[in-house]
Design an enzyme around this catalytic site. Structure first.
Site, PDB file in Angstrom:
ATOM      1  N   ASN A   1       0.865  -1.191   0.000  1.00 48.00           N
ATOM      2  CA  ASN A   1       0.000   0.000   0.000  1.00 48.00           C
ATOM      3  C   ASN A   1       0.896   1.233   0.000  1.00 48.00           C
ATOM      4  OD1 ASN A   1      -1.812   2.043   0.541  1.00 48.00           O
ATOM      5  ND2 ASN A   1      -2.333   1.332   2.612  1.00 48.00           N
TER       6      ASN A   1
ATOM      7  N   GLU B   1      -7.032   4.806   7.919  1.00 53.38           N
ATOM      8  CA  GLU B   1      -6.854   6.209   7.515  1.00 53.38           C
ATOM      9  C   GLU B   1      -8.115   6.737   6.831  1.00 53.38           C
ATOM     10  OE1 GLU B   1      -3.143   5.649   5.415  1.00 53.38           O
ATOM     11  OE2 GLU B   1      -2.203   5.181   7.337  1.00 53.38           O
TER      12      GLU B   1
ATOM     13  N   SER C   1       3.406  -1.864  10.300  1.00 48.17           N
ATOM     14  CA  SER C   1       4.853  -1.880  10.511  1.00 48.17           C
ATOM     15  C   SER C   1       5.506  -3.218  10.163  1.00 48.17           C
ATOM     16  CB  SER C   1       5.191  -1.444  11.947  1.00 48.17           C
ATOM     17  OG  SER C   1       4.759  -0.111  12.155  1.00 48.17           O
TER      18      SER C   1
ATOM     19  N   HIS D   1      -9.646   0.982   5.221  1.00 48.42           N
ATOM     20  CA  HIS D   1      -8.375   1.294   5.887  1.00 48.42           C
ATOM     21  C   HIS D   1      -8.631   2.309   7.001  1.00 48.42           C
ATOM     22  CE1 HIS D   1      -4.324   2.684   6.601  1.00 48.42           C
ATOM     23  NE2 HIS D   1      -3.899   1.595   5.982  1.00 48.42           N
TER      24      HIS D   1
ATOM     25  N   GLU E   1      -5.304  -4.849  10.743  1.00 46.50           N
ATOM     26  CA  GLU E   1      -4.321  -3.786  10.906  1.00 46.50           C
ATOM     27  C   GLU E   1      -4.609  -3.023  12.191  1.00 46.50           C
ATOM     28  OE1 GLU E   1      -2.354  -2.608   6.920  1.00 46.50           O
ATOM     29  OE2 GLU E   1      -4.085  -1.323   7.261  1.00 46.50           O
TER      30      GLU E   1
ATOM     31  N   LYS F   1       0.137   4.253  -0.322  1.00 44.10           N
ATOM     32  CA  LYS F   1      -0.523   5.459   0.199  1.00 44.10           C
ATOM     33  C   LYS F   1      -0.236   6.643  -0.744  1.00 44.10           C
ATOM     34  CE  LYS F   1      -0.293   3.385   4.705  1.00 44.10           C
ATOM     35  NZ  LYS F   1      -0.275   3.508   6.159  1.00 44.10           N
TER      36      LYS F   1
ATOM     37  N   GLY G   1       2.376   2.482  10.689  1.00 46.94           N
ATOM     38  CA  GLY G   1       3.322   3.583  10.520  1.00 46.94           C
ATOM     39  C   GLY G   1       4.038   3.988  11.795  1.00 46.94           C
TER      40      GLY G   1
HETATM   41  P1  PGA Z   1       2.758   0.523   7.555  1.00 49.26           P
HETATM   42  O1  PGA Z   1       1.285   0.684   6.939  1.00 49.26           O
HETATM   43  O2  PGA Z   1       3.292  -0.787   7.001  1.00 49.26           O
HETATM   44  O3  PGA Z   1       3.522   1.695   7.057  1.00 49.26           O
HETATM   45  O4  PGA Z   1       2.617   0.460   9.020  1.00 49.26           O
HETATM   46  C1  PGA Z   1       0.439  -0.410   6.758  1.00 49.26           C
HETATM   47  C2  PGA Z   1      -0.882   0.039   6.187  1.00 49.26           C
HETATM   48  O5  PGA Z   1      -1.375   1.103   6.580  1.00 49.26           O
HETATM   49  O6  PGA Z   1      -1.475  -0.651   5.343  1.00 49.26           O
END
Ligand code: PGA
Length: 251
Positions: free
Chosen positions: A9, A98, A213, A96, A168, A11, A174
């Protein structure tokens, strides 16, 4: 047997030039594919035509980060599942954290997106996960279970079996603070049990990814857990070598 899946992903990162460089690096390192593994790349949508072109002839699969639930009409700024499918998109991330937190997406909207994708024969990657505060209060399973049930109710066996769920934990996204393999496995087992309440045969086939992460250092141990069928990778998917090593961690 469930086929493993790793999805990157990106983003809202990169530029036209950086995306092209990354795609070329991924095709040269992973283009032949890996046994028993589906490898998906979800760039920002504006790069999907380039992704389709550069991935052509490779084993890599295009994905997208978002979709709208209607098939056409006055929805300024949105993209339909059918449009994405026309650009060879086979997976789309929905729900997601976000999008839930920054853009106010509700369970009902996520459920509508899920159905829109399935009617366009695009596979949804449905994200679920609790915040740290919710986990601290002992609510993690309740939150994840509710997010899941809002979407999977009434699905046929085939619809449930082909869908992908990504666990997640919001606190792991992140932050560099990955769930331990044991924490992740426990939640994945719970998710599979919730799926099994809907349909036990399908639940055995549904792939459940861990996200938050994931990197080349922790992927192997996470992916070795019995109910973890791969990963949804954010930051670490932005570097070809790191992403290749993550894909190579799937045994
Ligand atoms: P990250 O994000 O691996 O940077 O923690 C994962 C995600 O949001 O899908």
């Amino acid at each position: 047997m469930r086929r493993s899946l790793v999805a990157g992903n990106w983003k809202m990162n990169g530029s036209r030039q950086a995306a092209e460089h990354l795609l070329r690096g991924l095709v040269s390192g992973l283009g032949q594919g890996r046994n028993g593994l589906d490898i998906v790349i979800c760039p920002p949508s504006v790069f999907l035509p380039m992704t389709e072109r550069l991935l052509a002839g490779s084993e890599l699969i295009s994905g997208a980060q978002n979709v709208y639930c209607e098939s056409s009409g006055a929805f300024t700024g949105e993209l339909s599942a059918g449009m994405l499918a026309e650009f060879s998109v086979r997976y789309v991330i929905i729900g997601h954290s976000e999008r839930r937190n920054l853009f106010g997406e509700t369970d009902a909207l996520v459920a509508a997106k899920f159905r829109a994708l399935q009617s366009a024969a695009v596979i949804p990657i449905l994200c679920v996960g609790e915040t740290w505060e919710q986990r601290r209060q002992g609510l993690a399973e309740k939150i994840v279970g509710d997010q899941l049930k809002a979407v999977i109710g009434g699905l046929t066996e085939a619809e449930l079996a082909t869908a992908v769920v990504a666990y997640e934990p919001v606190w792991a996204i992140g932050t560099g603070q990955t769930a331990t393999p044991a924490q992740a496995q426990q939640m994945h087992e719970f998710i599979r049990a919730v799926l099994a309440e809907e349909n036990p045969q399908a639940a055995d086939c549904t792939r459940i990814l861990y996200g938050g992460s994931v990197n080349a250092g922790n992927a192997a141990e996470l992916f070795a857990q019995p109910d973890i069928d791969g990963g949804l990778v954010g930051g670490a998917s932005l570097q070809a070598e790191e992403y290749i090593r993550i894909c190579d961690s799937v045994s």
